[in-house]
Structures are given as structure tokens and as C-alpha cells.
Design a protein around this motif. Structure first.
Motif, PDB file in Angstrom:
ATOM      1  N   UNK A 128       0.824  -1.215   0.000  1.00  0.00           N
ATOM      2  CA  UNK A 128       0.000   0.000   0.000  1.00  0.00           C
ATOM      3  C   UNK A 128       0.860   1.268   0.000  1.00  0.00           C
ATOM      4  N   UNK A 129       1.991   1.232   0.683  1.00  0.00           N
ATOM      5  CA  UNK A 129       2.821   2.430   0.823  1.00  0.00           C
ATOM      6  C   UNK A 129       3.754   2.664  -0.355  1.00  0.00           C
ATOM      7  N   UNK A 130       3.981   1.646  -1.166  1.00  0.00           N
ATOM      8  CA  UNK A 130       5.061   1.718  -2.148  1.00  0.00           C
ATOM      9  C   UNK A 130       4.586   2.015  -3.569  1.00  0.00           C
ATOM     10  N   UNK A 131       5.516   2.558  -4.365  1.00  0.00           N
ATOM     11  CA  UNK A 131       5.371   2.614  -5.815  1.00  0.00           C
ATOM     12  C   UNK A 131       5.889   1.284  -6.344  1.00  0.00           C
ATOM     13  N   UNK A 132       5.038   0.533  -7.054  1.00  0.00           N
ATOM     14  CA  UNK A 132       5.345  -0.854  -7.394  1.00  0.00           C
ATOM     15  C   UNK A 132       5.896  -0.965  -8.809  1.00  0.00           C
ATOM     16  N   UNK A 133       7.010  -1.676  -8.938  1.00  0.00           N
ATOM     17  CA  UNK A 133       7.646  -1.970 -10.219  1.00  0.00           C
ATOM     18  C   UNK A 133       7.914  -3.475 -10.284  1.00  0.00           C
ATOM     19  N   UNK A 137       5.744   0.332 -13.870  1.00  0.00           N
ATOM     20  CA  UNK A 137       6.635   0.027 -14.995  1.00  0.00           C
ATOM     21  C   UNK A 137       7.299  -1.317 -14.766  1.00  0.00           C
ATOM     22  N   UNK A 138       7.812  -1.891 -15.861  1.00  0.00           N
ATOM     23  CA  UNK A 138       8.645  -3.085 -15.735  1.00  0.00           C
ATOM     24  C   UNK A 138      10.080  -2.705 -16.103  1.00  0.00           C
ATOM     25  N   UNK A 139      10.991  -3.693 -16.042  1.00  0.00           N
ATOM     26  CA  UNK A 139      12.400  -3.367 -16.266  1.00  0.00           C
ATOM     27  C   UNK A 139      12.679  -2.916 -17.696  1.00  0.00           C
ATOM     28  N   UNK A 140      11.924  -3.421 -18.663  1.00  0.00           N
ATOM     29  CA  UNK A 140      12.101  -2.961 -20.037  1.00  0.00           C
ATOM     30  C   UNK A 140      11.766  -1.472 -20.139  1.00  0.00           C
ATOM     31  N   UNK A 141      10.702  -1.050 -19.458  1.00  0.00           N
ATOM     32  CA  UNK A 141      10.338   0.375 -19.441  1.00  0.00           C
ATOM     33  C   UNK A 141      11.445   1.215 -18.818  1.00  0.00           C
ATOM     34  N   UNK A 142      12.020   0.733 -17.729  1.00  0.00           N
ATOM     35  CA  UNK A 142      13.070   1.477 -17.042  1.00  0.00           C
ATOM     36  C   UNK A 142      14.355   1.511 -17.863  1.00  0.00           C
ATOM     37  N   UNK A 143      14.744   0.357 -18.397  1.00  0.00           N
ATOM     38  CA  UNK A 143      15.997   0.279 -19.155  1.00  0.00           C
ATOM     39  C   UNK A 143      15.941   1.092 -20.438  1.00  0.00           C
ATOM     40  N   UNK A 144      14.760   1.156 -21.048  1.00  0.00           N
ATOM     41  CA  UNK A 144      14.584   1.904 -22.297  1.00  0.00           C
ATOM     42  C   UNK A 144      14.319   3.390 -22.076  1.00  0.00           C
ATOM     43  N   UNK A 201      11.515   4.606 -20.896  1.00  0.00           N
ATOM     44  CA  UNK A 201      10.095   4.938 -21.044  1.00  0.00           C
ATOM     45  C   UNK A 201       9.472   5.356 -19.721  1.00  0.00           C
ATOM     46  N   UNK A 202      10.119   4.978 -18.600  1.00  0.00           N
ATOM     47  CA  UNK A 202       9.697   5.430 -17.282  1.00  0.00           C
ATOM     48  C   UNK A 202      10.940   5.908 -16.544  1.00  0.00           C
ATOM     49  N   UNK A 203      10.831   7.008 -15.845  1.00  0.00           N
ATOM     50  CA  UNK A 203      11.990   7.604 -15.196  1.00  0.00           C
ATOM     51  C   UNK A 203      12.396   6.970 -13.889  1.00  0.00           C
ATOM     52  N   UNK A 204      11.615   5.995 -13.388  1.00  0.00           N
ATOM     53  CA  UNK A 204      11.965   5.353 -12.122  1.00  0.00           C
ATOM     54  C   UNK A 204      11.567   6.209 -10.933  1.00  0.00           C
ATOM     55  N   UNK A 205      12.424   6.268  -9.925  1.00  0.00           N
ATOM     56  CA  UNK A 205      12.130   7.031  -8.710  1.00  0.00           C
ATOM     57  C   UNK A 205      11.858   8.487  -9.056  1.00  0.00           C
ATOM     58  N   UNK A 206      10.789   9.026  -8.474  1.00  0.00           N
ATOM     59  CA  UNK A 206      10.420  10.403  -8.756  1.00  0.00           C
ATOM     60  C   UNK A 206      10.727  11.379  -7.634  1.00  0.00           C
ATOM     61  N   UNK A 207      10.797  10.881  -6.378  1.00  0.00           N
ATOM     62  CA  UNK A 207      11.021  11.760  -5.232  1.00  0.00           C
ATOM     63  C   UNK A 207      11.983  11.094  -4.255  1.00  0.00           C
ATOM     64  N   UNK A 208      12.677  11.903  -3.495  1.00  0.00           N
ATOM     65  CA  UNK A 208      13.621  11.362  -2.519  1.00  0.00           C
ATOM     66  C   UNK A 208      12.913  10.575  -1.429  1.00  0.00           C
ATOM     67  N   UNK A 209      11.674  10.991  -1.092  1.00  0.00           N
ATOM     68  CA  UNK A 209      10.954  10.316  -0.004  1.00  0.00           C
ATOM     69  C   UNK A 209      10.046   9.199  -0.507  1.00  0.00           C
ATOM     70  N   UNK A 210      10.109   8.876  -1.783  1.00  0.00           N
ATOM     71  CA  UNK A 210       9.260   7.828  -2.356  1.00  0.00           C
ATOM     72  C   UNK A 210       9.734   6.449  -1.906  1.00  0.00           C
ATOM     73  N   UNK A 211       8.788   5.560  -1.610  1.00  0.00           N
ATOM     74  CA  UNK A 211       9.098   4.168  -1.295  1.00  0.00           C
ATOM     75  C   UNK A 211       8.857   3.349  -2.557  1.00  0.00           C
ATOM     76  N   UNK A 212       9.902   2.740  -3.082  1.00  0.00           N
ATOM     77  CA  UNK A 212       9.761   1.934  -4.296  1.00  0.00           C
ATOM     78  C   UNK A 212       9.871   0.457  -3.942  1.00  0.00           C
ATOM     79  N   UNK A 213       9.010  -0.352  -4.555  1.00  0.00           N
ATOM     80  CA  UNK A 213       9.030  -1.797  -4.344  1.00  0.00           C
ATOM     81  C   UNK A 213       9.201  -2.461  -5.706  1.00  0.00           C
TER      82      UNK A 213
END
Length: 234
Positions: free
Chosen positions: A151-156, A186-193, A195-207
């Protein structure tokens, strides 16, 4: 291996959904055989064969025993046979570290290893060069905390197809409604290419949920084969 897996995610690698086959074991728990094929047209063909025997613990044997077969994508000739367990451990750790390039804070100095199983050391070793780690901690997870984390995380995820069908950490929350498909950013193809910038904020929780994709095994097997081929013969 981190770079090799990134390259494979941005390549034209063909990755069919893995094959599951139930195998009866008389007098014991049923086993499962997994076949994970992948190929880059004209370059390499590979398949990982994993046998999962739950009752092997009674015999002091690994639950999962596997082998990876690497062949030429031009002739079909066999090039190498790689230990499936070692390959799986290393590519899983490398894939997680690749995700951290996009999802971890640039100034991250501490890593919390959730769980203390076979992969724990591989994961810490793989993550160490990605960010300037100064502290590692290990925590044995509690199942009742899993929903709060989602619930708290941005999911990849590594692959959407795998995460939606097989990943326990993702499939269970999807079934319960804690997680919805549109929240998988996003998935890893999106990140590697890019198409998605990944982490957006310093306080963001990414999973990041890595189910494991056959293209990751192929990248690792090719790397192992090429490194071995360059070594001088005594």
C-alpha cells in the motif's frame, strides 16, 4: 551481469511464458518441472530446466535442482551447460541491483535485507556497487506486514506477464484488492529503455518484484560462456 541483463531487456529477445509440468512422486509430495526458454534470433538459444522436489529436504538435498543449456542461435550447436542454481541466484541478484539503479535514492547508504535465505548474500553483494553502501542490516520478514508495504510503495516489476501470473508478492495483493494492475508503474524494459523515469522523489518508497524471466538466465549464461571462452587453456 547487471549490464548484460540490462542489454538483454532492451534487445529483441523472445521470452515465452515458462512451462509448468506437475510430476507425480509416489509416496511423496508432487514435484514440478519448469522449462524456461528464451532466444535472441540468430545469436543464442537457451533453456533452463528446473526440477522442484519439495521432499528433498528429507534427503538433505536441495529442493530445486536445475541446469541451463546454451546453444548457438545460428546452428543449434550446444555451447555450454551451466549450473541452474548458481545461475538463478546470480541473475536474480543482478536483476534486483539493476532495478535499484532506477529506483533507489542516489544517496542511499544503507540496505535492509528482508529475509535471510540463500539469496541474501548474493543480493547484498550485487547491490553494493550500485550505491555507496556503508551499512547492511538483515530482518526476517513478518507476513502480516506484506500488505502495508504494498500500500505504501510505488510498485515496479521485472516483467508484467510474470508478476500478474506467478509472483506471490504481487499476485496475492492483486487477488485481495490491495494492489491493482494500474498501480504497477513500470517493468524493467520500461526502465531500461527510458520509457519510465523510475524514482520520482527522494521520499518515495519503491518496491520491485522480480519473478524471474528467462531472458535474465540467457544473459547470465551468455556472459559466463563468453568469459570462459576467453580464458587461456592450460
Amino acid at each position: 551481469m547487471i549490464d548484460a541483463i540490462k542489454t538483454m531487456f532492451t534487445s529483441d529477445c523472445v521470452t515465452p511464458v515458462r512451462h509448468h509440468h506437475a510430476v507425480e512422486v509416489p509416496g511423496e509430495a508432487a514435484a514440478t518441472m519448469l522449462l524456461m526458454p528464451a532466444w535472441v534470433p540468430g545469436a543464442h538459444i537457451g533453456v533452463k530446466i528446473l526440477n522442484l522436489f519439495p521432499d528433498n529436504q528429507r534427503r538433505a538435498l536441495p529442493t530445486i535442482i536445475g541446469t541451463y543449456l546454451l546453444s548457438s542461435g545460428k546452428t543449434g550447436e550446444m555451447l555450454a551447460m551451466v549450473d541452474g542454481g548458481e545461475l538463478t541466484a546470480r541473475r536474480t541478484a543482478a536483476t534486483s541491483a539493476l532495478a535499484a539503479r532506477y529506483l533507489a535514492r542516489e544517496d542511499a547508504q544503507s540496505m535492509l535485507m528482508v529475509g535471510a535465505g540463500r539469496l541474501a548474500l548474493n543480493l547484498m553483494q550485487a547491490h553494493a556497487p550500485v550505491r555507496p553502501r556503508e551499512r547492511f542490516a538483515v530482518w526476517a520478514r513478518a507476513p502480516d506486514h506484506d500488505d502495508a508495504c504494498i500500500r505504501r510503495a510505488s510498485v515496479f516489476v521485472d516483467t508484467r506477464a510474470g508478476a500478474l501470473l506467478e509472483g506471490g508478492v504481487s499476485v496475492q495483493p492483486l487477488r485481495s484488492g490491495v494492489l491493482t494492475e494500474d498501480r504497477i508503474l513500470a517493468d524493467l524494459a520500461d526502465l531500461a529503455d527510458g520509457r519510465h523515469g523510475g524514482r520520482g522523489r527522494a521520499d518515495e518508497i519503491t518496491l520491485f518484484k522480480s519473478v524471474g524471466a528467462a531472458l535474465e538466465d540467457l544473459a547470465g549464461a551468455i556472459l559466463a560462456y563468453e568469459q570462459t571462452s576467453r580464458e587461456p587453456v592450460a
